[in-house]
Design a protein around this motif. Structure first.
Motif, PDB file in Angstrom:
ATOM      1  N   ASP A 206       0.893  -1.153   0.000  1.00 20.17           N
ATOM      2  CA  ASP A 206       0.000   0.000   0.000  1.00 20.17           C
ATOM      3  C   ASP A 206       0.937   1.210   0.000  1.00 20.17           C
ATOM      4  OD1 ASP A 206      -2.060   1.812   0.339  1.00 20.17           O
ATOM      5  OD2 ASP A 206      -2.575   1.161   2.366  1.00 20.17           O
ATOM      6  N   ALA A 207       1.308   1.661  -1.201  1.00 20.53           N
ATOM      7  CA  ALA A 207       2.479   2.525  -1.342  1.00 20.53           C
ATOM      8  C   ALA A 207       2.223   4.018  -1.194  1.00 20.53           C
ATOM      9  CB  ALA A 207       3.134   2.263  -2.703  1.00 20.53           C
ATOM     10  N   ASP A 208       0.993   4.479  -1.208  1.00 25.07           N
ATOM     11  CA  ASP A 208       0.760   5.924  -1.133  1.00 25.07           C
ATOM     12  C   ASP A 208       1.365   6.559   0.114  1.00 25.07           C
ATOM     13  OD1 ASP A 208      -0.585   6.627  -3.555  1.00 25.07           O
ATOM     14  OD2 ASP A 208      -2.350   5.576  -2.816  1.00 25.07           O
ATOM     15  N   ALA A 209       1.226   5.926   1.248  1.00 24.24           N
ATOM     16  CA  ALA A 209       1.743   6.507   2.492  1.00 24.24           C
ATOM     17  C   ALA A 209       2.914   5.715   3.066  1.00 24.24           C
ATOM     18  CB  ALA A 209       0.625   6.599   3.527  1.00 24.24           C
ATOM     19  N   CYS A 210       3.444   4.783   2.301  1.00 21.64           N
ATOM     20  CA  CYS A 210       4.531   3.938   2.787  1.00 21.64           C
ATOM     21  C   CYS A 210       5.832   4.742   2.821  1.00 21.64           C
ATOM     22  CB  CYS A 210       4.678   2.727   1.870  1.00 21.64           C
ATOM     23  SG  CYS A 210       5.871   1.523   2.453  1.00 21.64           S
ATOM     24  N   PRO A 211       6.548   4.738   3.942  1.00 17.71           N
ATOM     25  CA  PRO A 211       7.809   5.482   4.013  1.00 17.71           C
ATOM     26  C   PRO A 211       8.821   5.005   2.967  1.00 17.71           C
ATOM     27  CG  PRO A 211       7.108   4.772   6.201  1.00 17.71           C
ATOM     28  CD  PRO A 211       6.208   4.086   5.212  1.00 17.71           C
ATOM     29  N   ALA A 212       9.584   5.947   2.427  1.00 11.36           N
ATOM     30  CA  ALA A 212      10.578   5.642   1.394  1.00 11.36           C
ATOM     31  C   ALA A 212      11.579   4.595   1.878  1.00 11.36           C
ATOM     32  CB  ALA A 212      11.298   6.911   0.958  1.00 11.36           C
ATOM     33  N   VAL A 213      11.954   4.648   3.143  1.00 11.89           N
ATOM     34  CA  VAL A 213      12.935   3.691   3.664  1.00 11.89           C
ATOM     35  C   VAL A 213      12.380   2.267   3.615  1.00 11.89           C
ATOM     36  CG1 VAL A 213      12.285   3.985   6.097  1.00 11.89           C
ATOM     37  CG2 VAL A 213      14.589   3.245   5.515  1.00 11.89           C
ATOM     38  N   VAL A 214      11.088   2.101   3.834  1.00 10.17           N
ATOM     39  CA  VAL A 214      10.464   0.775   3.757  1.00 10.17           C
ATOM     40  C   VAL A 214      10.482   0.283   2.310  1.00 10.17           C
ATOM     41  CG1 VAL A 214       8.274  -0.477   4.014  1.00 10.17           C
ATOM     42  CG2 VAL A 214       9.078   1.052   5.830  1.00 10.17           C
ATOM     43  N   LYS A 215      10.169   1.178   1.378  1.00 12.91           N
ATOM     44  CA  LYS A 215      10.230   0.795  -0.038  1.00 12.91           C
ATOM     45  C   LYS A 215      11.656   0.360  -0.402  1.00 12.91           C
ATOM     46  CE  LYS A 215       6.641   4.063  -1.161  1.00 12.91           C
ATOM     47  NZ  LYS A 215       6.408   5.404  -1.679  1.00 12.91           N
TER      48      LYS A 215
ATOM     49  N   VAL B  53       7.717  -7.857  -5.754  1.00 15.88           N
ATOM     50  CA  VAL B  53       7.242  -6.758  -4.913  1.00 15.88           C
ATOM     51  C   VAL B  53       6.448  -5.823  -5.816  1.00 15.88           C
ATOM     52  CG1 VAL B  53       7.914  -4.779  -3.497  1.00 15.88           C
ATOM     53  CG2 VAL B  53       9.235  -6.902  -3.368  1.00 15.88           C
ATOM     54  N   THR B  54       5.175  -5.629  -5.503  1.00 17.78           N
ATOM     55  CA  THR B  54       4.310  -4.762  -6.303  1.00 17.78           C
ATOM     56  C   THR B  54       3.815  -3.618  -5.440  1.00 17.78           C
ATOM     57  OG1 THR B  54       3.593  -6.636  -7.644  1.00 17.78           O
ATOM     58  CG2 THR B  54       2.223  -4.653  -7.718  1.00 17.78           C
ATOM     59  N   LEU B  55       4.136  -2.392  -5.856  1.00 16.52           N
ATOM     60  CA  LEU B  55       3.651  -1.204  -5.176  1.00 16.52           C
ATOM     61  C   LEU B  55       2.368  -0.752  -5.847  1.00 16.52           C
ATOM     62  CD1 LEU B  55       6.866  -1.241  -4.901  1.00 16.52           C
ATOM     63  CD2 LEU B  55       6.601   1.100  -4.193  1.00 16.52           C
ATOM     64  N   VAL B  56       1.345  -0.470  -5.056  1.00 18.73           N
ATOM     65  CA  VAL B  56       0.061  -0.013  -5.582  1.00 18.73           C
ATOM     66  C   VAL B  56      -0.201   1.366  -4.991  1.00 18.73           C
ATOM     67  CG1 VAL B  56      -2.411  -0.496  -5.788  1.00 18.73           C
ATOM     68  CG2 VAL B  56      -0.770  -2.401  -5.712  1.00 18.73           C
ATOM     69  N   ALA B  57      -0.427   2.340  -5.891  1.00 23.09           N
ATOM     70  CA  ALA B  57      -0.632   3.718  -5.438  1.00 23.09           C
ATOM     71  C   ALA B  57      -1.480   4.468  -6.451  1.00 23.09           C
ATOM     72  CB  ALA B  57       0.714   4.417  -5.266  1.00 23.09           C
ATOM     73  N   ASN B  58      -2.016   5.603  -6.030  1.00 25.38           N
ATOM     74  CA  ASN B  58      -2.774   6.419  -6.974  1.00 25.38           C
ATOM     75  C   ASN B  58      -1.917   7.529  -7.561  1.00 25.38           C
ATOM     76  OD1 ASN B  58      -2.725   8.402  -4.980  1.00 25.38           O
ATOM     77  ND2 ASN B  58      -4.800   7.972  -4.289  1.00 25.38           N
ATOM     78  N   GLN B  59      -0.617   7.391  -7.422  1.00 25.02           N
ATOM     79  CA  GLN B  59       0.324   8.336  -8.020  1.00 25.02           C
ATOM     80  C   GLN B  59       1.446   7.551  -8.693  1.00 25.02           C
ATOM     81  OE1 GLN B  59       1.955  10.646  -4.822  1.00 25.02           O
ATOM     82  NE2 GLN B  59       2.316   8.856  -3.565  1.00 25.02           N
ATOM     83  N   PHE B  60       2.160   8.193  -9.584  1.00 26.07           N
ATOM     84  CA  PHE B  60       3.269   7.538 -10.256  1.00 26.07           C
ATOM     85  C   PHE B  60       4.381   7.274  -9.248  1.00 26.07           C
ATOM     86  CE2 PHE B  60       7.441   7.841 -12.268  1.00 26.07           C
ATOM     87  CZ  PHE B  60       7.353   6.785 -13.168  1.00 26.07           C
TER      88      PHE B  60
ATOM     89  N   LYS C 209       7.603  -4.028  -9.414  1.00 18.30           N
ATOM     90  CA  LYS C 209       6.744  -3.277 -10.326  1.00 18.30           C
ATOM     91  C   LYS C 209       5.831  -2.352  -9.534  1.00 18.30           C
ATOM     92  CE  LYS C 209       3.087  -6.727 -10.874  1.00 18.30           C
ATOM     93  NZ  LYS C 209       2.299  -7.503 -11.831  1.00 18.30           N
ATOM     94  N   ALA C 210       5.266  -1.394 -10.246  1.00 17.21           N
ATOM     95  CA  ALA C 210       4.332  -0.451  -9.627  1.00 17.21           C
ATOM     96  C   ALA C 210       3.049  -0.441 -10.453  1.00 17.21           C
ATOM     97  CB  ALA C 210       4.934   0.941  -9.574  1.00 17.21           C
ATOM     98  N   ILE C 211       1.936  -0.364  -9.752  1.00 16.56           N
ATOM     99  CA  ILE C 211       0.628  -0.243 -10.385  1.00 16.56           C
ATOM    100  C   ILE C 211       0.038   1.079  -9.929  1.00 16.56           C
ATOM    101  CG2 ILE C 211      -1.712  -1.155 -10.527  1.00 16.56           C
ATOM    102  CD1 ILE C 211      -0.539  -3.936  -9.969  1.00 16.56           C
ATOM    103  N   GLN C 212      -0.289   1.934 -10.907  1.00 14.30           N
ATOM    104  CA  GLN C 212      -0.943   3.192 -10.587  1.00 14.30           C
ATOM    105  C   GLN C 212      -2.435   3.026 -10.815  1.00 14.30           C
ATOM    106  OE1 GLN C 212       0.554   6.622 -12.671  1.00 14.30           O
ATOM    107  NE2 GLN C 212      -0.864   8.009 -11.635  1.00 14.30           N
ATOM    108  N   VAL C 213      -3.217   3.322  -9.786  1.00 13.16           N
ATOM    109  CA  VAL C 213      -4.675   3.232  -9.875  1.00 13.16           C
ATOM    110  C   VAL C 213      -5.249   4.645  -9.911  1.00 13.16           C
ATOM    111  CG1 VAL C 213      -4.773   0.997  -8.684  1.00 13.16           C
ATOM    112  CG2 VAL C 213      -4.960   3.106  -7.361  1.00 13.16           C
TER     113      VAL C 213
END
Length: 151
Positions: free
Chosen positions: A6-15, A29-36, A46-50
């Motif tokens: 749940d990448a929108d509010a996930c701290p950069a260090v965790v990513k 590892v798949t990051l899901v966020a509503n931003q690029f 990979k990242a998925i933008q919703v």
């Protein structure tokens, strides 16, 4: 097994920790966020933008979740939803959500929402610290080690 974030509010260090861990153990590892989101080049990341909207990213994570997956989130209702799908949920501070503690956490969350709604200043979480990232990394490492032994 995959790791969904749940990448929108996930701290950069965790990513960053996840960007190193996923390829190291050959887990997607798949990051899901509503931003690029920028991700390092790797077949395991990979990242998925919703689209923007209330709980759109959460709904996508639940849709993608399979039993045994690891979900990284601080969102308690999302954690409850993925636990119901037999997945694992870890918050960015290294605390596990479980069948044993999720109802209590949902109740406390609802109570805090009610207090905030009535005008009570409940404060917020403490700032994310190096201790939090170390605890997260240790919990992630234990989990990945355990999963690799089983498979």
């Amino acid at each position: 097994m995959q790791i969904l974030v749940d990448a929108d509010a996930c701290p950069a260090v965790v990513k960053d920790i996840l960007f190193r861990a996923g390829p190291r153990v050959s887990v997607c590892v798949t990051l899901v966020a509503n931003q690029f989101l920028r991700t390092p080049p790797s077949p395991f990341i990979k990242a998925i933008q919703v689209p923007s909207g209330f709980d759109v990213a959460d709904a996508r994570i639940v849709e993608l979740t399979q039993p045994g997956d690891l979900i990284i989130t601080a969102d308690i209702p999302l954690a409850a939803a993925v636990l119901a799908k037999a997945a694992h949920a870890l918050d960015p501070r290294g605390e596990w959500f479980s069948a044993e503690n999720i109802e209590e956490r949902l109740t406390i969350r609802a109570m805090m929402d009610q207090l905030r709604g009535s005008g009570v200043d409940t404060g917020g979480p403490s700032p994310y610290s190096p201790r939090d990232s170390k605890h997260f990394a240790a919990q992630l490492d234990r989990f990945l080690t355990r999963v690799r032994r089983v498979s």
